[in-house]
Design a protein around this motif. Structure first.
Motif, short mmCIF file in Angstrom:
data_model
loop_
_atom_site.label_atom_id
_atom_site.label_comp_id
_atom_site.label_asym_id
_atom_site.label_seq_id
_atom_site.Cartn_x
_atom_site.Cartn_y
_atom_site.Cartn_z
N LYS A 11 -84.32 -34.41 -12.33
CA LYS A 11 -85.50 -34.77 -13.14
C LYS A 11 -85.65 -33.73 -14.22
CE LYS A 11 -90.66 -35.65 -12.51
NZ LYS A 11 -91.81 -35.38 -11.62
N ARG A 12 -85.76 -32.28 -13.94
CA ARG A 12 -85.73 -31.40 -15.10
C ARG A 12 -84.61 -31.60 -15.93
NH1 ARG A 12 -87.58 -28.17 -10.42
NH2 ARG A 12 -85.35 -27.53 -9.94
N ALA A 13 -83.46 -31.83 -15.56
CA ALA A 13 -82.44 -32.15 -16.72
C ALA A 13 -82.75 -33.30 -17.50
CB ALA A 13 -81.08 -32.42 -15.83
N ARG A 14 -83.41 -34.30 -16.99
CA ARG A 14 -83.60 -35.49 -17.90
C ARG A 14 -84.96 -34.78 -18.73
NH1 ARG A 14 -83.42 -38.47 -12.99
NH2 ARG A 14 -85.73 -38.67 -12.85
N LEU A 15 -85.76 -34.06 -18.28
CA LEU A 15 -86.87 -33.46 -19.16
C LEU A 15 -86.34 -32.57 -20.17
CD1 LEU A 15 -89.69 -32.66 -16.29
CD2 LEU A 15 -89.68 -34.79 -18.01
N ALA A 16 -85.29 -32.00 -19.92
CA ALA A 16 -84.66 -31.01 -20.75
C ALA A 16 -84.20 -31.76 -21.83
CB ALA A 16 -83.80 -30.11 -20.25
N VAL A 17 -83.29 -32.95 -21.50
CA VAL A 17 -82.80 -33.89 -22.46
C VAL A 17 -83.71 -34.28 -23.37
CG1 VAL A 17 -81.23 -35.94 -22.74
CG2 VAL A 17 -80.48 -34.17 -21.02
N GLY A 18 -84.87 -34.91 -22.65
CA GLY A 18 -85.72 -35.66 -23.60
C GLY A 18 -86.45 -34.71 -24.64
N LEU A 19 -86.78 -33.38 -23.95
CA LEU A 19 -87.37 -32.37 -24.88
C LEU A 19 -86.44 -32.13 -25.85
CD1 LEU A 19 -89.52 -30.33 -25.31
CD2 LEU A 19 -88.56 -28.81 -23.86
N ALA A 20 -85.17 -31.80 -25.78
CA ALA A 20 -83.98 -31.66 -26.79
C ALA A 20 -83.86 -32.61 -27.87
CB ALA A 20 -82.61 -31.45 -26.17
N ARG A 21 -84.07 -34.09 -27.11
CA ARG A 21 -84.18 -35.13 -28.45
C ARG A 21 -85.15 -35.12 -28.94
NH1 ARG A 21 -83.56 -38.61 -24.76
NH2 ARG A 21 -81.40 -38.90 -24.68
N LYS A 22 -86.25 -34.82 -28.41
CA LYS A 22 -87.64 -34.82 -29.33
C LYS A 22 -87.58 -33.68 -30.35
CE LYS A 22 -90.59 -36.86 -25.89
NZ LYS A 22 -91.79 -36.62 -25.01
N ILE A 23 -87.20 -32.47 -30.00
CA ILE A 23 -86.80 -31.26 -30.96
C ILE A 23 -86.00 -32.04 -32.16
CG2 ILE A 23 -86.01 -28.83 -31.24
CD1 ILE A 23 -87.18 -28.45 -28.38
N GLY A 24 -84.85 -32.46 -31.67
CA GLY A 24 -83.92 -32.88 -32.77
C GLY A 24 -84.49 -33.89 -33.60
N GLN A 25 -85.27 -34.81 -33.04
CA GLN A 25 -85.87 -35.92 -33.89
C GLN A 25 -86.87 -35.09 -34.80
OE1 GLN A 25 -87.34 -38.38 -30.95
NE2 GLN A 25 -85.34 -39.48 -30.83
N ARG A 26 -87.45 -34.13 -34.29
CA ARG A 26 -88.58 -33.44 -35.29
C ARG A 26 -87.66 -32.73 -36.29
NH1 ARG A 26 -92.67 -29.22 -32.25
NH2 ARG A 26 -90.55 -28.25 -32.30
N MET A 27 -86.73 -32.13 -36.08
CA MET A 27 -86.11 -31.13 -36.77
C MET A 27 -85.50 -32.16 -37.82
SD MET A 27 -84.12 -28.35 -34.56
CE MET A 27 -83.26 -27.39 -35.98
N GLU A 28 -84.89 -33.31 -37.62
CA GLU A 28 -84.35 -34.17 -38.55
C GLU A 28 -85.52 -34.61 -39.47
OE1 GLU A 28 -81.89 -36.41 -40.58
OE2 GLU A 28 -81.52 -34.77 -39.29
N ARG A 29 -86.63 -35.03 -38.97
CA ARG A 29 -87.77 -35.40 -39.77
C ARG A 29 -88.20 -34.40 -40.75
NH1 ARG A 29 -89.76 -37.71 -35.09
NH2 ARG A 29 -91.27 -35.82 -34.73
N GLU A 30 -88.07 -33.08 -40.03
CA GLU A 30 -88.70 -31.83 -41.17
C GLU A 30 -87.55 -31.68 -42.25
OE1 GLU A 30 -88.91 -28.72 -38.51
OE2 GLU A 30 -90.94 -29.02 -37.72
#
Length: 336
Positions: free
Chosen positions: A267-286
């Motif tokens: 579960k923590r790994a899935r949360l970490a992957v999801g968080l990394a994906r969100k960070i990557g998406q935010r960085m791409e938007r920026e």
């Protein structure tokens, strides 16, 4: 932990038993069997916590214990007649006395409503030499329906093999649900299950029924030498079964703990992957926003430079025009 136990037995003349005597013993009272002319006095019996009778509507006469069970004896003519039926229940030690009594009454009421019989309930405390959690109830019921005028028809559904087993299984399920409801109502986490270990899919091995003689020998041995190993063959077999079940239960809990740990890590790994994906998406938007900002700035600079060149062209054109007008005036001037 809460345990499940419900057994059903018949009180039969063929075994030399009297339902009057059985009722007297379970309730800890003195009753007289009018058919045999015998008085059964169990008023000195210890451990009877409570005793009461649950009757169908209109059968108030059956609240008198002596009258009830003598009527049950008088209603039968056969030498091998079944004069009573006993349900033995384990009451959860996790509940207080009031809750245990309420639970026993609820089950007795279910028997009365389903079969139209009278239910005589006796709640017993644990024996002084046995398991101190062994709170239990004996519910003795008539084998005939009861009404305003006395006992009526036989409850054949519990006497015929083709239906009796299904009825008993149904009542075992009813008892399990009632126990679990009571445990939940009193905020006790444990639950019981009326099914066998095999039907539950559990790896536990059932112990063997000890019986009266073997149980008495084991208790006598424990009194003589506390902590002594079992002395009967059944006692030794059950001790080995309990040890195997203990090992299995320990292994099961270890597996559950490991599974829960793995599940938590997953579960923590899935949360970490999801968080990394969100960070990557935010960085791409920026980054996209920065590219757009730079493009807008570049286009603004281009327009600015074009404006400057336009102004310069206009200025140069104006200068050219001014020089042209000046030369024209010079050629037209003649002072002579």
């Amino acid at each position: 932990m809460a345990i499940y136990h419900l057994s059903v037995k018949s009180i039969s003349r063929s075994a030399g038993r009297s339902v009057v005597a059985a009722a007297a013993y379970r309730a800890g009272q003195e009753l007289t069997d009018e058919r045999q002319g015998l008085t059964h006095d169990y008023t000195r019996k210890q451990g009877v916590e409570d005793a009461f009778i649950v009757v169908p509507d209109g059968a108030d006469w059956a609240q008198e214990r002596n009258a009830l069970w003598n009527a049950a004896e008088a209603a039968e003519k056969r030498k091998d007649a079944k004069t009573g039926r006993e349900y033995e229940l384990a009451l959860p030690a996790e509940l207080d006395a009031g809750a245990r009594k309420e639970l026993a009454r609820d089950f007795a009421a279910e028997l009365v409503n389903r079969y139209g019989v009278v239910a005589d309930v006796a709640i017993h405390e644990p024996g002084r030499e046995g398991d101190n959690r062994n709170h239990h109830a004996h519910i003795l019921t008539t084998t005939r329906t009861a009404g305003e005028d006395g006992l009526g028809a036989k409850t054949r559904v519990l006497d015929v093999a083709s239906t009796a087993s299904a009825e008993i299984e149904h009542m075992r399920g009813v008892w399990a649900r009632q126990v679990n409801t009571a445990l939940e109502r009193h905020q006790v986490e444990q639950r019981v299950d009326h099914r066998s270990f095999a039907r539950q899919g559990a790896a536990q091995e059932p112990t063997w029924h000890m019986g009266v003689s073997a149980t008495a020998m084991e208790r006598r041995s424990a009194r003589e030498i506390p902590g002594r190993e079992p002395v009967t063959d059944l006692g030794k077999q059950n001790a080995e079964i309990r040890e195997r079940n203990r090992v299995l239960e320990t292994a099961r809990k270890a597996v559950e703990k490991a599974s829960a740990l793995f599940s938590g890590l997953e579960k923590r790994a899935r949360l970490a992957v999801g968080l990394a994906r969100k960070i990557g998406q935010r960085m791409e938007r920026e980054r996209e926003a920065e590219r757009q900002r730079q493009e807008l700035a570049r286009q603004a600079e281009i327009r600015h430079q074009e404006d400057i060149r336009a102004v310069e062209r206009e200025h140069n054109l104006e200068r050219t025009r001014s020089r042209g007008r000046g030369r024209s005036r010079d050629r037209g001037y003649d002072p002579w």
